[in-house]
Design an enzyme around this catalytic site. Structure first.
Site, mmCIF file in Angstrom:
data_model
loop_
_atom_site.group_PDB
_atom_site.id
_atom_site.type_symbol
_atom_site.label_atom_id
_atom_site.label_comp_id
_atom_site.label_asym_id
_atom_site.label_seq_id
_atom_site.Cartn_x
_atom_site.Cartn_y
_atom_site.Cartn_z
ATOM 1 N N GLU A 82 10.379 -41.775 -17.983
ATOM 2 C CA GLU A 82 9.722 -42.979 -19.596
ATOM 3 C C GLU A 82 11.458 -42.986 -19.464
ATOM 4 O OE1 GLU A 82 10.641 -41.694 -23.520
ATOM 5 O OE2 GLU A 82 8.740 -40.795 -22.823
ATOM 6 N N GLU A 159 17.015 -31.567 -24.377
ATOM 7 C CA GLU A 159 15.674 -32.110 -25.165
ATOM 8 C C GLU A 159 14.832 -31.349 -25.402
ATOM 9 O OE1 GLU A 159 12.170 -35.556 -25.666
ATOM 10 O OE2 GLU A 159 13.876 -35.821 -24.425
#
Length: 459
Positions: A82, A159
């Site tokens: 992604e 993240e």
């Protein structure tokens, strides 16, 4: 003079174009809310919802791939990919991609879930052709260069670290593992530090080619749009990329299966030096296609879906033991989860768990009152409508519906299904689900003596 190969190419192109088929799935009033689907060659579906009263449009492409499609060594590949699709194509650099949407005041993003991935852009209606061109280019022409894979690895590790620093978020990953174990659905969407570090550009490219075939994609658009114009623009973008060559390809059907979740009484504790203990107490839920999901939605709303819910009133309002307490459901193609979350001081964790467990047992045995059920039906109906007041939400609804159910349901149909839920329906679901022995996930600075008592909550 036309060469034999050119004639063959022209014939193939003609055959490919002949398979496009358009259907009206939902008829709106005066064109408002009309949902159409066109199936293009290669099995690519384009689904749109028309809302002429707005000046915006949201365009998205959904891929029928999520973290549950990963092997243990590929855990995190879907989410990694992604990120990489924003890093550049043969036509645009990463800066070109972001600058194109920024220049028209739009917004662009993506998200990865356990069973699907979505890329989208929200723009003014006049800028929709630009959004279509940019997002389609990203999905069909990503380069996935080794230097980009290496550079983005650090971003993804950050993240993961950010998620681990937020125990109120991380506890839900822990709960999925508690309930589903070391399975694709039980592993984190982001992957782990070890699996992300082990992913290579070659492995991600192979994953991309396998899962981003047009048969795995659903293109969606909602807002002030014209369906046929969207179809033509999408078709042109995909044909330019050479992605619509298999005339006989069929769209991938929604997932199905019958995975059983058997995790009664499991307890997982993750020790962290946090100010609060974060807990999720839960049981197996329902698959997203189960017809009882409407009754479960009402039960969830009444039990922990708002300020008037049982859990909020008992834990926060009456006793002041937690700031955040709620219940939630997660439905997958073949199984589901139902959980109760609370964040509280470590010294109060056993009191909070006892109250939550007592309420689950009480509702399982005696059900909810008619007043609670009526209030929950009203709350769920209102939130359903209010949650569809922008083009982004509409795009999400039609995309997820096409990908996960293979059909569309109007807002009126959804409201009708909610209003048809009876007290007996809710009590039956409560008895069957909440009567199961729960499992428990906890993140916090609990001492050994406290941790040893956690089994009492699921006994």
């Amino acid at each position: 003079m036309t060469s034999p190969s050119a004639k063959a190419t022209a014939r193939t192109s003609s055959q490919v174009r002949a398979v496009a088929h358009t259907q009206t799935l939902l008829k709106g009033k005066d064109g408002i809310g009309t949902v159409r689907r066109t199936t293009l060659p290669g099995g690519l579906r384009v689904v749109t919802e028309t809302l002429p009263s707005v000046r915006s449009a949201t365009f998205g492409i959904w891929s029928h791939v999520g973290s549950r499609d990963e092997t243990p060594t590929l855990n995190g590949a879907t989410h990694y990919l992604e990120h990489l699709l924003f890093k550049g194509t043969s036509r645009r650099s990463a800066l070109d991609i972001s600058a194109a949407i920024d220049a028209v005041g739009g917004e662009m993003n993506a998200f990865t879930a356990k069973e699907y991935t979505c890329y989208y852009a929200r723009v003014l209606d006049t800028d929709l052709p630009l959004a279509i061109d940019v997002v389609c280019d990203m999905l069909t022409g990503s380069l996935i260069l080794e230097e980009d894979v290496d550079a983005e690895r650090g971003v993804i590790l950050e993240e993961i670290a950010m998620t681990e620093d937020d125990p109120s978020d991380c506890v839900h990953d822990l709960f999925a593992h508690t309930m589903l174990g070391d399975t694709p659905l039980g592993r984190p969407v982001l992957g782990t530090v070890d699996t992300v570090n082990a992913l290579t550009a070659d492995r991600i490219r192979r994953f991309y080619k396998r899962h981003y075939d047009p048969t795995h994609l659903v293109v969606t658009a909602a807002g002030n749009i014209d369906h046929q114009k969207v179809v033509r623009q999408v078709r042109a973008a995909f044909e330019r990329a050479g992605a619509l060559t298999r005339a006989d390809a069929e769209p991938r059907a929604p997932r199905d299966g019958s995975r059983a979740v058997r995790t009664a009484g499991r307890v997982e504790l993750l020790g962290r030096k946090t100010e609060q203990a974060h807990v999720v107490l839960g049981v197996p839920g329902l698959p997203r296609t189960d017809e009882r999901r409407w009754a479960l939605g009402v039960l969830n709303t009444a039990l922990g879906g708002g300020m008037s819910s049982r859990l909020f009133q008992e834990v926060r309002e009456k006793r002041g033991l937690a700031y955040s307490v709620y219940s939630y459901t997660s439905g997958f193609a073949d199984c589901g989860l139902f959980g109760v979350y609370a964040g509280c001081r470590p010294s109060q964790v056993h009191d909070v768990l006892k109250i939550c467990r007592d309420e689950l047992d009480r509702v399982a045995e005696h059900g909810l009152s008619d007043d609670e059920i009526g209030r929950a039906i009203g709350q769920l109906s209102g939130s359903t409508v209010l949650g569809l007041e922008d083009t982004g939400a509409l795009m999400n609804r039609i995309g997820k519906s096409e990908l996960c159910w293979g059909e569309q349901m109007s807002v009126d149909e959804m409201l009708s299904r909610i209003s048809e839920v009876t007290p007996d329906d809710v009590r039956d679901v409560a008895r069957r689900l909440l009567g199961q022995r729960p499992s428990l996930s906890v993140i916090g600075p609990l001492k050994d003596k406290q941790a040893g008592r956690l089994n009492d909550a699921v006994a």
